[in-house]
Design an enzyme around this catalytic site. Structure first.
Site, PDB file in Angstrom:
ATOM      1  CG  ASP A   1      -2.066  -0.990   1.107  1.00 24.41           C
ATOM      2  OD1 ASP A   1      -2.438  -1.355  -0.029  1.00 24.41           O
ATOM      3  OD2 ASP A   1      -2.603  -1.383   2.151  1.00 24.41           O
TER       4      ASP A   1
ATOM      5  CG  ASP B   1      -6.690  -1.435  -1.632  1.00 25.73           C
ATOM      6  OD1 ASP B   1      -6.832  -2.653  -1.820  1.00 25.73           O
ATOM      7  OD2 ASP B   1      -5.825  -0.963  -0.872  1.00 25.73           O
TER       8      ASP B   1
END
Length: 145
Positions: free
Chosen positions: A109, A123
């Site tokens: 991330d 995402d």
């Protein structure tokens, strides 16, 4: 449209993750817009918000099931480009995170808006594709009234 969007999202996601992992060290944060948007490199071993960390195999299994079910569902529906785009974006995002979980054991991330947990392109694709899917079905339902 379906396969193009799957490939485009999953390849872009993986390329960005390689760039992030090669140029930042873990937990490093670089301000893009100070105190608003940073690039922050983290390893997410869970799902959204890092919940259920340590359940990698469960997330791998669920991702595969969701991808297969979406493809089966898509093949049994009346298709158009908007519908294919929505499904393709969802699958591309799921595939991007699935590759991370299988290859690395965690998801990379990096998008950090400081008021929300750090996330990634995959995402974003899953959420965007889901909204497009909902919009599509609202339109289909209205047309069927």
């Amino acid at each position: 449209m379906l396969y193009f969007s799957i490939l485009f999202i999953s390849i872009c996601d993986q390329l960005i993750k390689v760039i992030i992992s090669k140029n930042l060290y873990i937990t490093q944060s670089i301000p893009v817009i100070n105190n608003f948007f940073h690039l922050t490199y983290i390893h997410n071993r869970g799902a959204g918000f890092g919940i259920l960390a340590g359940y990698k195999n469960l997330f791998i299994f669920l991702s595969i099931i969701i991808i297969v079910l979406l493809l089966i569902y898509r093949n049994n529906c009346i298709k158009n480009n908007f519908f294919d785009l929505a499904i393709g974006i969802i699958i591309g995002g799921a595939l991007g995170n699935l590759v991370d979980r299988i290859r690395l054991g965690y998801v990379i991330d990096y998008l950090d808006f400081r008021i929300w947990p750090v996330f990634n392109l995959a995402d974003t694709a899953i959420v965007t594709g889901t909204f497009l899917f909902i919009i599509y079905y609202w339109g289909v339902e209205k047309n069927n009234e």
